[in-house]
Design an enzyme around this catalytic site. Sequence first.
Site, PDB file in Angstrom:
ATOM      1  N   VAL A 199       0.865  -1.186   0.000  1.00  0.00           N
ATOM      2  CA  VAL A 199       0.000   0.000   0.000  1.00  0.00           C
ATOM      3  C   VAL A 199       0.902   1.236   0.000  1.00  0.00           C
ATOM      4  O   VAL A 199       2.111   1.109   0.228  1.00  0.00           O
ATOM      5  CB  VAL A 199      -0.950  -0.011   1.230  1.00  0.00           C
ATOM      6  CG1 VAL A 199      -1.862  -1.232   1.195  1.00  0.00           C
ATOM      7  CG2 VAL A 199      -0.180   0.042   2.546  1.00  0.00           C
TER       8      VAL A 199
ATOM      9  N   LYS B 274      16.897   0.599  -0.570  1.00  0.00           N
ATOM     10  CA  LYS B 274      15.947   0.924  -1.655  1.00  0.00           C
ATOM     11  C   LYS B 274      15.917   2.436  -1.894  1.00  0.00           C
ATOM     12  O   LYS B 274      15.857   2.917  -3.023  1.00  0.00           O
ATOM     13  CB  LYS B 274      14.542   0.403  -1.311  1.00  0.00           C
ATOM     14  CG  LYS B 274      13.455   0.818  -2.301  1.00  0.00           C
ATOM     15  CD  LYS B 274      13.600   0.148  -3.653  1.00  0.00           C
ATOM     16  CE  LYS B 274      12.997   0.856  -4.850  1.00  0.00           C
ATOM     17  NZ  LYS B 274      11.573   1.027  -4.903  1.00  0.00           N
TER      18      LYS B 274
ATOM     19  N   HIS C  75      36.342  29.367  16.661  1.00  0.00           N
ATOM     20  CA  HIS C  75      36.101  27.915  16.635  1.00  0.00           C
ATOM     21  C   HIS C  75      37.382  27.093  16.717  1.00  0.00           C
ATOM     22  O   HIS C  75      37.330  25.894  16.910  1.00  0.00           O
ATOM     23  CB  HIS C  75      35.316  27.543  15.369  1.00  0.00           C
ATOM     24  CG  HIS C  75      33.927  28.104  15.359  1.00  0.00           C
ATOM     25  ND1 HIS C  75      32.964  27.711  16.255  1.00  0.00           N
ATOM     26  CD2 HIS C  75      33.345  29.048  14.578  1.00  0.00           C
ATOM     27  CE1 HIS C  75      31.843  28.387  16.023  1.00  0.00           C
ATOM     28  NE2 HIS C  75      32.060  29.209  15.011  1.00  0.00           N
TER      29      HIS C  75
ATOM     30  N   GLU D 202      19.152   6.248  -8.989  1.00  0.00           N
ATOM     31  CA  GLU D 202      18.298   6.239 -10.191  1.00  0.00           C
ATOM     32  C   GLU D 202      18.010   7.682 -10.655  1.00  0.00           C
ATOM     33  O   GLU D 202      18.083   7.984 -11.847  1.00  0.00           O
ATOM     34  CB  GLU D 202      17.001   5.505  -9.833  1.00  0.00           C
ATOM     35  CG  GLU D 202      15.949   5.447 -10.910  1.00  0.00           C
ATOM     36  CD  GLU D 202      14.659   4.814 -10.348  1.00  0.00           C
ATOM     37  OE1 GLU D 202      14.712   3.708  -9.777  1.00  0.00           O
ATOM     38  OE2 GLU D 202      13.591   5.447 -10.483  1.00  0.00           O
ATOM     39  N   TYR D 203      17.741   8.570  -9.703  1.00  0.00           N
ATOM     40  CA  TYR D 203      17.507   9.983 -10.046  1.00  0.00           C
ATOM     41  C   TYR D 203      18.740  10.540 -10.776  1.00  0.00           C
ATOM     42  O   TYR D 203      18.606  11.239 -11.776  1.00  0.00           O
ATOM     43  CB  TYR D 203      17.300  10.818  -8.772  1.00  0.00           C
ATOM     44  CG  TYR D 203      15.882  10.957  -8.275  1.00  0.00           C
ATOM     45  CD1 TYR D 203      15.085   9.848  -8.061  1.00  0.00           C
ATOM     46  CD2 TYR D 203      15.343  12.208  -7.985  1.00  0.00           C
ATOM     47  CE1 TYR D 203      13.793   9.984  -7.565  1.00  0.00           C
ATOM     48  CE2 TYR D 203      14.052  12.356  -7.499  1.00  0.00           C
ATOM     49  CZ  TYR D 203      13.291  11.235  -7.284  1.00  0.00           C
ATOM     50  OH  TYR D 203      12.010  11.368  -6.792  1.00  0.00           O
TER      51      TYR D 203
ATOM     52  N   SER E 262      12.121  -3.258  -6.260  1.00  0.00           N
ATOM     53  CA  SER E 262      12.329  -2.372  -7.407  1.00  0.00           C
ATOM     54  C   SER E 262      12.089  -3.099  -8.715  1.00  0.00           C
ATOM     55  O   SER E 262      12.319  -4.301  -8.816  1.00  0.00           O
ATOM     56  CB  SER E 262      13.744  -1.802  -7.400  1.00  0.00           C
ATOM     57  OG  SER E 262      13.919  -1.020  -8.570  1.00  0.00           O
ATOM     58  N   GLY E 263      11.669  -2.337  -9.706  1.00  0.00           N
ATOM     59  CA  GLY E 263      11.465  -2.901 -11.035  1.00  0.00           C
ATOM     60  C   GLY E 263      10.135  -2.503 -11.628  1.00  0.00           C
ATOM     61  O   GLY E 263       9.796  -2.893 -12.735  1.00  0.00           O
TER      62      GLY E 263
ATOM     63  N   HIS F  36      18.986   3.325  -3.728  1.00  0.00           N
ATOM     64  CA  HIS F  36      18.795   2.852  -5.112  1.00  0.00           C
ATOM     65  C   HIS F  36      18.049   3.928  -5.904  1.00  0.00           C
ATOM     66  O   HIS F  36      18.435   4.296  -7.014  1.00  0.00           O
ATOM     67  CB  HIS F  36      17.992   1.542  -5.103  1.00  0.00           C
ATOM     68  CG  HIS F  36      17.430   1.168  -6.440  1.00  0.00           C
ATOM     69  ND1 HIS F  36      16.316   1.778  -6.973  1.00  0.00           N
ATOM     70  CD2 HIS F  36      17.839   0.280  -7.377  1.00  0.00           C
ATOM     71  CE1 HIS F  36      16.062   1.283  -8.172  1.00  0.00           C
ATOM     72  NE2 HIS F  36      16.978   0.353  -8.438  1.00  0.00           N
ATOM     73  N   ASN F  37      16.978   4.460  -5.312  1.00  0.00           N
ATOM     74  CA  ASN F  37      16.177   5.450  -6.027  1.00  0.00           C
ATOM     75  C   ASN F  37      16.937   6.768  -6.201  1.00  0.00           C
ATOM     76  O   ASN F  37      16.794   7.432  -7.224  1.00  0.00           O
ATOM     77  CB  ASN F  37      14.853   5.690  -5.308  1.00  0.00           C
ATOM     78  CG  ASN F  37      13.892   4.526  -5.513  1.00  0.00           C
ATOM     79  OD1 ASN F  37      14.318   3.414  -5.822  1.00  0.00           O
ATOM     80  ND2 ASN F  37      12.619   4.766  -5.349  1.00  0.00           N
TER      81      ASN F  37
HETATM   82  P1  NDP Z   1      -1.257   1.919  -6.262  1.00  0.00           P
HETATM   83  O1  NDP Z   1      -1.743   3.302  -6.055  1.00  0.00           O
HETATM   84  O2  NDP Z   1      -1.337   1.320  -7.615  1.00  0.00           O
HETATM   85  O3  NDP Z   1      -2.049   0.939  -5.268  1.00  0.00           O
HETATM   86  C1  NDP Z   1      -2.210   1.238  -3.932  1.00  0.00           C
HETATM   87  C2  NDP Z   1      -2.928   0.087  -3.228  1.00  0.00           C
HETATM   88  O4  NDP Z   1      -2.973   0.365  -1.852  1.00  0.00           O
HETATM   89  C3  NDP Z   1      -4.354  -0.128  -3.689  1.00  0.00           C
HETATM   90  O5  NDP Z   1      -4.622  -1.494  -3.650  1.00  0.00           O
HETATM   91  C4  NDP Z   1      -5.149   0.642  -2.647  1.00  0.00           C
HETATM   92  O6  NDP Z   1      -6.422   0.091  -2.448  1.00  0.00           O
HETATM   93  C5  NDP Z   1      -4.332   0.384  -1.421  1.00  0.00           C
HETATM   94  N1  NDP Z   1      -4.491   1.444  -0.428  1.00  0.00           N
HETATM   95  C6  NDP Z   1      -4.299   2.775  -0.590  1.00  0.00           C
HETATM   96  N2  NDP Z   1      -4.485   3.421   0.563  1.00  0.00           N
HETATM   97  C7  NDP Z   1      -4.829   2.478   1.471  1.00  0.00           C
HETATM   98  C8  NDP Z   1      -5.163   2.534   2.836  1.00  0.00           C
HETATM   99  N3  NDP Z   1      -5.172   3.706   3.507  1.00  0.00           N
HETATM  100  N4  NDP Z   1      -5.459   1.376   3.453  1.00  0.00           N
HETATM  101  C9  NDP Z   1      -5.461   0.208   2.785  1.00  0.00           C
HETATM  102  N5  NDP Z   1      -5.148   0.093   1.481  1.00  0.00           N
HETATM  103  C10 NDP Z   1      -4.842   1.224   0.845  1.00  0.00           C
HETATM  104  O7  NDP Z   1       0.219   1.884  -5.681  1.00  0.00           O
HETATM  105  P2  NDP Z   1       1.497   1.055  -6.183  1.00  0.00           P
HETATM  106  O8  NDP Z   1       1.113  -0.372  -6.315  1.00  0.00           O
HETATM  107  O9  NDP Z   1       2.128   1.747  -7.321  1.00  0.00           O
HETATM  108  O10 NDP Z   1       2.489   1.267  -4.937  1.00  0.00           O
HETATM  109  C11 NDP Z   1       2.385   0.525  -3.730  1.00  0.00           C
HETATM  110  C12 NDP Z   1       3.697   0.717  -2.979  1.00  0.00           C
HETATM  111  O11 NDP Z   1       4.774   0.219  -3.775  1.00  0.00           O
HETATM  112  C13 NDP Z   1       4.044   2.184  -2.681  1.00  0.00           C
HETATM  113  O12 NDP Z   1       4.707   2.269  -1.460  1.00  0.00           O
HETATM  114  C14 NDP Z   1       4.988   2.537  -3.809  1.00  0.00           C
HETATM  115  O13 NDP Z   1       5.845   3.602  -3.476  1.00  0.00           O
HETATM  116  C15 NDP Z   1       5.759   1.217  -3.950  1.00  0.00           C
HETATM  117  N6  NDP Z   1       6.416   1.003  -5.227  1.00  0.00           N
HETATM  118  C16 NDP Z   1       5.805   1.363  -6.394  1.00  0.00           C
HETATM  119  C17 NDP Z   1       6.463   1.146  -7.598  1.00  0.00           C
HETATM  120  C18 NDP Z   1       5.801   1.482  -8.898  1.00  0.00           C
HETATM  121  O14 NDP Z   1       6.507   1.432  -9.931  1.00  0.00           O
HETATM  122  N7  NDP Z   1       4.513   1.782  -8.931  1.00  0.00           N
HETATM  123  C19 NDP Z   1       7.820   0.556  -7.646  1.00  0.00           C
HETATM  124  C20 NDP Z   1       8.323   0.156  -6.369  1.00  0.00           C
HETATM  125  C21 NDP Z   1       7.645   0.394  -5.208  1.00  0.00           C
HETATM  126  P3  NDP Z   1      -7.766   0.658  -3.151  1.00  0.00           P
HETATM  127  O15 NDP Z   1      -7.953  -0.193  -4.387  1.00  0.00           O
HETATM  128  O16 NDP Z   1      -8.827   0.451  -2.152  1.00  0.00           O
HETATM  129  O17 NDP Z   1      -7.522   2.112  -3.473  1.00  0.00           O
END
Ligand code: NDP
Length: 471
Positions: free
Chosen positions: A76, A184, A453, A191-192, A130-131, A187-188
């Site tokens: 999440v 991680k 100093h 990446e920047y 990552s990926g 890593h980011n």
């Molecule tokens: P998304 O926005 O695609 O999905 C978020 C998910 O979390 C949804 O399933 C959402 O559910 C759920 N969610 C959001 N808020 C809450 C809450 N308060 N309580 C419970 N569930 C919640 O995010 P990503 O999959 O892109 O990212 C998820 C994590 O992975 C983040 O920390 C992100 O930084 C990290 N990440 C992302 C990458 C990417 O390329 N996208 C790469 C590497 C890491 P609902 O369907 O109900 O909204």
Amino acid sequence: MKKADIGLIGLGTMGANLALNIAEKGFRIAVFNRTTARTHEFAEEAGPLADNIMPCESLEALVGAIEPPRPIILMVPAGSAVDEQITALDPLLARDDIIIDAGNANFRDTRRRMAALATTGPHFIGMGVSGGEEGARHGPSIMVGGPEDSYRRIEKVLDAIAARYQGQACQAWLGPDGAGHFVKTIHNGIEYADMQMIAEIYGILRDGHGLAAREISPIFARWNEGRLNSYLIEITARVLEAVDPETGNPIVDMILDRAGQKGTGRWSAIEAQSLGIPATAIEAAVAARSLSAMKNEREAAQKRFGVPAPSAGAPSEEKLASLEAALFAGKIVAYAQGFSVMATASREFGWNLPLGTVARIWRAGCIIRSQFLGEIAEAFDGAPETENLLATPAFSAFIEEAHPHLRQVVAQSAESELPVPSLSAALAHFDTFRRARGTANLIQAQRDFFGAHGFERVDRDGSHHGAWHGS
Ligand code: NDP
């Protein structure tokens, strides 16, 4: 019905793909999503993998569906959503269950959560993944931090789903508490810097030499065959040749020049500063994204100050070779800075981070994957006491050969009024680092003058003061 091997909460972009990856490797996975409709939609879209997926409509159902001791992955958004899920799960879980936060958490939050759960709660793991979407689905790079025995209990799953580089899984336990999320973050940050330096070279070719996107694309494609070979160079070539179906223009020309950021690059710069380690190439990349966001101010400034039109003409083969070497040199400094930050954090927090392993698990699956990381792993393996990549025999030879090109590119860019903030920062770092007598003697004198100093002397020990005010 046979219980699940593992659970996952959050079926967004990353969670859904990670769950499919886990199911595909033969593990049974129970899944839960805040919005229930999404859970069912996901199960329906899973096709034959649905046999290994157990959709759950509540956290209680999810917990009940998993074979104890239960590993549960949270995917999440970082921040309050993670805290909310931990609070909701904690009373449902047993002491030996494991919550695995696989989002992009700030490692300080991971440390806090781990400490809070340590005495009464389930085990907690902070896991960097990552990926992007593709990686999550077919093999990400996975950086694990937390109790080693908890990691050993999920190692089999992580080993199966991680990217592979020459048969080796790109996942590892890197140390206790926040080690995985810290790595991680860095890593980011790297990446920047990598992306920014590529963008700076693109800027030289576009705004200095007047090349069109389709002319720049093959240059990057060619460089991808050489020592710059990497995922980011490969996608740069592909992005530059892509056409916008609506206008027929290169898509890159139709995209607003305002870069987004979610925080991990900024955290890298903040942590580098708080550890007192220069990460200037990364910091310059973070600042460049912030400046890119100031579109209105930049438009006003261009009206006021103007910018020169491209005047350099088509780049010669020699110039292209120089740009390639400059990018290589800049990249070396950015990675050296990132690894130094990790080495220092490792000492500060007692993690004992294996730098060679970090480089090895970044060779595939993650966004900065490249052959270069294999060379970094070898350099650290060959010089285990060394924390500074620039001091390893292999990389000092690389930078010795490449820095004159970086110098030439930075100097010509300054003359041509083309911004190269990350490449310039890398050059300044290298030039400062290699000068045994710097200019901080003057800083010390100034500090002593206005603040008493004290300073060290070159000819004897102790703290001394200058006779600045006549005594
Ligand atoms: P998304 O926005 O695609 O999905 C978020 C998910 O979390 C949804 O399933 C959402 O559910 C759920 N969610 C959001 N808020 C809450 C809450 N308060 N309580 C419970 N569930 C919640 O995010 P990503 O999959 O892109 O990212 C998820 C994590 O992975 C983040 O920390 C992100 O930084 C990290 N990440 C992302 C990458 C990417 O390329 N996208 C790469 C590497 C890491 P609902 O369907 O109900 O909204």
